[in-house]
Write an enzyme that holds these catalytic residues in place. Structure first.
Site, mmCIF file in Angstrom:
data_model
loop_
_atom_site.group_PDB
_atom_site.id
_atom_site.type_symbol
_atom_site.label_atom_id
_atom_site.label_comp_id
_atom_site.label_asym_id
_atom_site.label_seq_id
_atom_site.Cartn_x
_atom_site.Cartn_y
_atom_site.Cartn_z
ATOM 1 N N GLU A 266 36.394 47.495 33.339
ATOM 2 C CA GLU A 266 35.735 48.660 32.370
ATOM 3 C C GLU A 266 34.615 48.711 33.985
ATOM 4 O O GLU A 266 34.248 48.555 34.223
ATOM 5 C CB GLU A 266 34.329 47.149 31.661
ATOM 6 N N ARG A 481 44.114 33.919 34.687
ATOM 7 C CA ARG A 481 43.629 34.382 35.899
ATOM 8 C C ARG A 481 43.476 33.674 36.941
ATOM 9 O O ARG A 481 44.116 32.132 36.934
ATOM 10 C CB ARG A 481 42.172 33.804 35.226
ATOM 11 N N LYS A 491 29.682 39.537 37.511
ATOM 12 C CA LYS A 491 28.663 40.725 37.209
ATOM 13 C C LYS A 491 27.841 40.394 37.209
ATOM 14 O O LYS A 491 26.819 40.564 37.882
ATOM 15 C CB LYS A 491 29.064 41.589 35.931
#
Length: 770
Positions: A266, A481, A491
Site C-alpha cells: 500500500e 511475518r 505506520k
C-alpha cells in the site's frame, strides 16, 4: 461402539482414543470401516484396517472415500504404495467422473508380479553392480540394489524384493567374514574455507543467479510444498469448479508455465524490515524458479496515499537489488473491477447495504437487512453510488459470503470523495482489499499469491470471488511475518514518533524502515542475507536486532575500506619528528588483502589519538599509552613514548609531548593505536536502541505505552570528531570501517567542509545487548 470399531481393525486402544478426539477423521474412518465390513464381513484383517485408516487420514476430499474403500474391500488395492498412488490420482483429478481405467493403470490395479519376474529383475541389477559388489562386499550400499529393482517392478512387494536381493547377494559373496562385520570408516567431509562459506550465504544485490541454491535452501517449510504453475487444484483447500480446468488451460497458454508472483504494498507509508522479507520472498522465489515478479501498488485508498511513498517503495525494491517485471497499480484495473462488480450483483452474489461502519465492525455484527434486496434495485443503487448520490458511509457494496474467521459479507466498494493520484475525480467509489486483491492477481495471471499469516482469514473470500465471477483463480499461500524486538514498525506509531520529535523522520537511523536502515549504512546484501537466514515458515519469526547487525558486519567486512578517525581527540606532539614536513603513509584499504589497493594518509609531527588510549597511570592489564609504556602508531612504523603531560587549569590532560622511535629498532610495544594527522573535522552520530524493552507495544511489559519506553541515550552526537583526509571525496551512503571503532556511513546531511557519519554497527557485538 466407535472404540470397538476402531480396535477391531487393528488400532491400539490408545490410537483409537486419539482418533476419536479428531471428529472429522473419526467420522471418515467410521464410514470406511462400515463400508468395508458390509463387503468383507465383520472381521477385517489388520492389513486392510491399516489401509482404511491411511485412506481416511490422508484423503483431502471426502467425496472419494467410498470409491477408494471399494478398491480396498475388493482387494484391488493391497499395498500402501498403491494407496499412495490412488490418493495422488484423485487429488490431481478433481473433476467428476474419474476415468476408472486410467485410475487403475495409475494405481497398479490387477498387476501381478510373479516370483520369476522379481528374480530376473534382481539378477539384472546385481550383474550391473557385480564388480563393485565383489570389491566392497557387504560394505556395498544394498539399498541401491533394492531401489533399482523396485523401479523396474513398481508394484512388487518390497519384502519379497528384499528377500530376493539378500538371497542372490549371499549366493554371490558367501557368508559374511570378520572383515565384512567391521564398520566402514567414515570419510571426513571436506570443510569449506571461510571465504567459500560466506560466498554461499551471500545474496549479492538480491541477484539469485549464482546464489540460487542458498536462497532455495532457506525457503524451507511451506515453500517446498508450493504447487507447480497450472496445478493450482493440487493445493489443499483450493476450490474446484466445473470451469477450473479450462481456466487453468487458458492461464498456462498465457504464461507458458512461468512462475509469477507480485509484491503488492500500500503506498501509504515507508517499507520496513518485515517488507524486506516479503520482497525477498516474492522476487526471490520467482527468480529462483525462472519466473517474474510484479510490483503492484495497492492504491485503493486515496485518502492515505502520497506520491513520495510510491517513489520510495520502488526505490527500496531496487535498492535491495530487484527489478520488477512490470510496475502496475490496482487503479490500472478500476474499469474492469467495476464491470465485474456489476456482474457480481447480476449473479445475486453482491448487494448494496446501508448499515453504518460501526454497525458492521467486529466478528458478530447483525446480518444486513438489505441482504436479500432485488438484483435490479442493487444495480440502480450501485450506479447511484458511482454518480456520487450517496454520502460517505451511507452505502456500501457487500459480497454474499461468510469468511473463514466468521466475518459475514465483506465490503467490496465504499464511497470516498477524495481525488485519486492517478484517476483524479473519475471515481468516488473505491474497491476494498478483499475485492481488489484476488481479481488483480487473476488479471496478472499470478501463480503464487504470497502473503503473511494475518491474511489467512481472507483466503476463503479470495477463492470465492474468483469462482463467483468464473475467472482464473490463483493460489494464496500464507507465511509467518518477520518482526524485530526493540522496535515498532506500524505506520501509525512511526508517525507518532515523528510528530512527538522522538525521531526526525521515517528515515531516522534508529528506526527499522528500509530508508532508515539505508541511511544508517546497512548494505542491501546484509538485509537480503538476514531474510534468507530467517527463512520462510508458517510460524511468525521475532528476531533480535543483533542478528541483523551480524549480517551487516559480514558484508561490511568485505565491502568497507578502512580509514582512521578519532571521536575524542587528544593532541600529541612528536618532539623529534624525523622530517621537516609531513610524511605520506600508505595504508591498505583492506589489510587482509593488500591487492585491493592503498590510500595515502599524511603523518605530521602533530597527531591526534583517542583520549581513552592514554592514562597517566597504567593499571594492570592496560596495554595502551602511559608514561613509561610506549605504543605503536598503526601503519607508520614508529613507536611513541610519553615525555611530558600538559594539563589545563582544571587538571585535565590536553596535550602530550612524545618522542618517536623506528619500530624495527625498538622493543615491540604492547599495543598499536589508531591516530589522525592533518585531519578533517566531522560530526559522528552514535546510535543505540530506540526503546528500552524488547516489546515496547506490549502493555504487560510497558504499561505506559511505547512512547514511555524511549531510550534517552538512543543518539549521541560527537560534534568535533576528526577523520583522516582519505575520505574527503566520499559521497552520501559511502561506507568505511573506522579502525578499532566500527563501521560508519556518510550521512546525506554532510556539507562541504563538514562531513557527517552514522555508525552502522560496532566491530563486535556488545555482549551487554544479548
Amino acid at each position: 461402539e466407535a472404540l470397538g470399531l476402531f480396535t477391531g481393525i487393528g488400532l491400539s486402544e490408545a490410537k483409537a482414543r486419539e482418533t476419536l478426539r479428531n471428529g472429522a477423521l473419526s467420522a471418515l474412518l467410521r464410514r470406511a470401516v462400515l463400508q468395508a465390513r458390509s463387503a468383507l464381513g465383520p472381521a477385517l484383517d489388520k492389513a486392510t484396517g491399516t489401509l482404511l485408516y491411511n485412506a481416511a487420514a490422508r484423503l483431502k476430499d471426502p467425496k472419494h472415500l467410498g470409491f477408494l474403500v471399494g478398491y480396498i474391500a475388493r482387494k484391488e488395492i493391497l499395498t500402501d504404495l498403491q494407496l499412495s498412488a490412488a490418493l495422488e490420482y484423485v487429488r490431481s483429478h478433481p473433476l467428476e467422473p474419474l476415468d476408472v481405467a486410467d485410475f487403475e493403470r495409475a494405481c497398479g490395479v490387477g498387476v501381478c508380479i510373479t516370483p520369476e519376474q522379481i528374480e530376473e529383475a534382481v539378477e539384472a541389477v546385481i550383474n550391473k553392480h557385480r564388480a563393485e559388489l565383489l570389491a566392497e562386499r557387504y560394505h556395498f550400499n544394498m539399498g541401491l540394489l533394492m531401489g533399482e529393482a523396485r523401479s523396474q517392478l513398481r508394484w512388487a512387494d518390497g519384502k519379497t524384493i528384499k528377500n530376493e536381493v539378500d538371497l542372490q547377494v549371499l549366493h554371490l559373496l558367501g557368508p559374511k567374514t570378520e572383515a565384512d562385520l567391521e564398520k566402514k570408516p567414515k570419510v571426513a567431509k571436506a570443510r569449506l574455507a571461510p571465504a567459500e562459506k560466506q560466498k554461499v550465504a551471500v545474496v549479492e544485490n538480491g541477484d539469485m543467479g549464482t546464489e540460487t541454491k542458498s536462497l532455495l535452501e532457506q525457503l524451507r517449510g511451506e515453500a517446498l510444498k508450493f504447487h507447480k504453475p497450472g496445478e493450482n487444484y493440487k493445493t489443499e483447500g483450493y476450490v474446484v469448479t466445473p470451469n477450473t480446468m479450462a481456466l487453468l488451460k487458458q492461464h498456462l497458454a498465457i504464461t507458458g508455465g512461468q512462475v509469477r508472483t507480485r509484491f503488492p504494498p500500500e503506498p501509504n507509508g515507508i517499507l520496513h524490515i518485515g517488507h524486506a522479507k516479503a520482497i525477498n520472498f516474492n522476487f526471490g522465489y520467482a527468480k529462483a524458479n525462472g519466473g517474474v515478479c510484479f510490483l503492484r501498488y495497492d492504491d485503493t485508498n486515496p485518502e492515505k496515499e502520497e506520491e513520495k511513498y510510491f517513489t520510495a517503495i520502488r526505490e527500496m525494491v531496487e535498492w535491495l537489488g530487484y527489478q520488477p517485471y512490470a510496475v502496475t497499480h490496482a487503479s490500472d484495473y478500476f474499469d474492469q473491477l467495476y464491470t465485474w462488480a456489476l456482474e457480481l450483483i447480476r449473479r445475486g452474489q453482491a448487494y448494496v447495504c446501508h448499515q453504518k461502519v460501526e454497525e458492521i465492525k467486529g466478528h458478530n455484527p447483525p446480518p444486513s437487512p438489505w441482504r436479500d434486496r432485488p438484483v435490479e434495485e442493487s444495480l440502480l443503487l450501485f450506479e447511484d453510488m458511482r454518480k456520487g448520490k450517496f454520502g460517505e458511509g451511507e452505502a456500501t457494496l457487500r459480497m454474499k459470503l461468510v469468511m473463514e474467521d466468521g466475518k459475514m459479507d465483506p465490503v467490496a466498494y465504499r464511497v470516498k470523495f477524495t481525488p485519486h493520484h492517478r484517476t483524479g475525480d473519475k471515481w468516488c467509489i473505491y474497491p476494498t482489499y478483499d475485492y481488489t486483491h484476488c481479481l488483480c492477481d487473476s488479471i496478472e495471471n499470478i501463480t503464487h499469491s504470497l502473503c503473511t499469516k494475518e491474511f489467512q482469514a481472507r483466503r476463503s473470500s479470495y477463492f470465492w470471488l474468483c469462482n463467483a465471477l468464473d475467472v482464473y483463480c490463483p493460489v494464496q499461500w500464507e507465511y509467518g511475518r518477520l518482526n524485530l524486538l526493540y522496535t515498532v514498525v506500524s505506520k501509525r506509531k512511526i508517525i507518532r514518533l515523528v510528530e512527538t520529535g522522538a525521531v526526525r523522520d521515517w528515515d531516522d537511523p534508529r528506526l527499522f524502515t528500509l530508508t532508515a536502515l539505508r541511511r544508517r549504512g546497512f548494505p542491501p546484501e546484509a538485509i537480503n542475507n538476514f531474510c534468507a537466514r530467517v527463512g520462510v515458515t508458517v510460524a511468525q519469526a521475532t528476531m533480535e536486532p543483533h542478528l541483523l547487525e551480524a549480517c551487516a558486519r559480514e558484508v561490511l567486512n568485505e565491502q568497507a575500506p578502512r580509514a582512521m578517525a578519532v571521536l575524542e581527540p587528544l593532541k600529541v606532539t612528536i618532539t623529534n619528528f624525523p622530517a621537516p614536513k609531513a610524511l605520506e603513509v600508505l595504508v591498505p584499504n583492506f589489510p587482509a588483502d593488500e591487492s585491493r589497493g592503498f590510500h595515502k594518509v599524511p603523518f605530521h609531527q602533530t597527531v591526534y589519538i583517542e583520549e581513552t588510549d592514554f592514562r597517566e597511570e597504567a593499571d594492570k592489564g592496560y596495554k595502551r599509552l602511559a608514561p613509561g609504556q610506549p605504543v605503536g602508531l598503526r601503519h607508520t612504523g614508529y613507536i611513541i613514548t610519553v615525555q611530558n603531560v600538559i594539563k589545563d587549569v582544571s587538571g585535565r590532560v590536553i596535550e602530550l609531548e612524545v618522542t618517536c622511535t623506528k619500530s624495527d629498532v625498538a622493543e615491540k610495544p604492547k599495543a598499536f593505536i589508531h591516530w589522525v594527522s592533518v585531519p578533517l573535522a566531522c560530526e559522528v552520530r552514535l546510535y543505540e536502541r530506540l526503546f528500552l524493552h524488547k516489546n515496547p507495544e506490549d502493555p504487560s511489559e510497558v504499561p505506559g505505552g511505547f512512547l514511555s519506553d524511549l531510550n534517552p541515550d538512543s543518539l549521541r552526537v560527537v560534534h568535533n570528531a576528526l577523520v583522516d583526509s582519505s575520505v574527503r571525496s566520499a559521497r552520501p551512503f559511502d561506507k568505511f570501517q573506522f579502525e578499532r571503532l566500527g563501521y560508519f556511513s556518510v550521512d546525506p546531511d554532510s556539507e562541504e567542509g563538514k562531513m557527517v557519519f552514522n555508525r552502522t554497527v560496532t566491530l563486535k557485538e556488545d555482549p551487554g545487548k544479548a
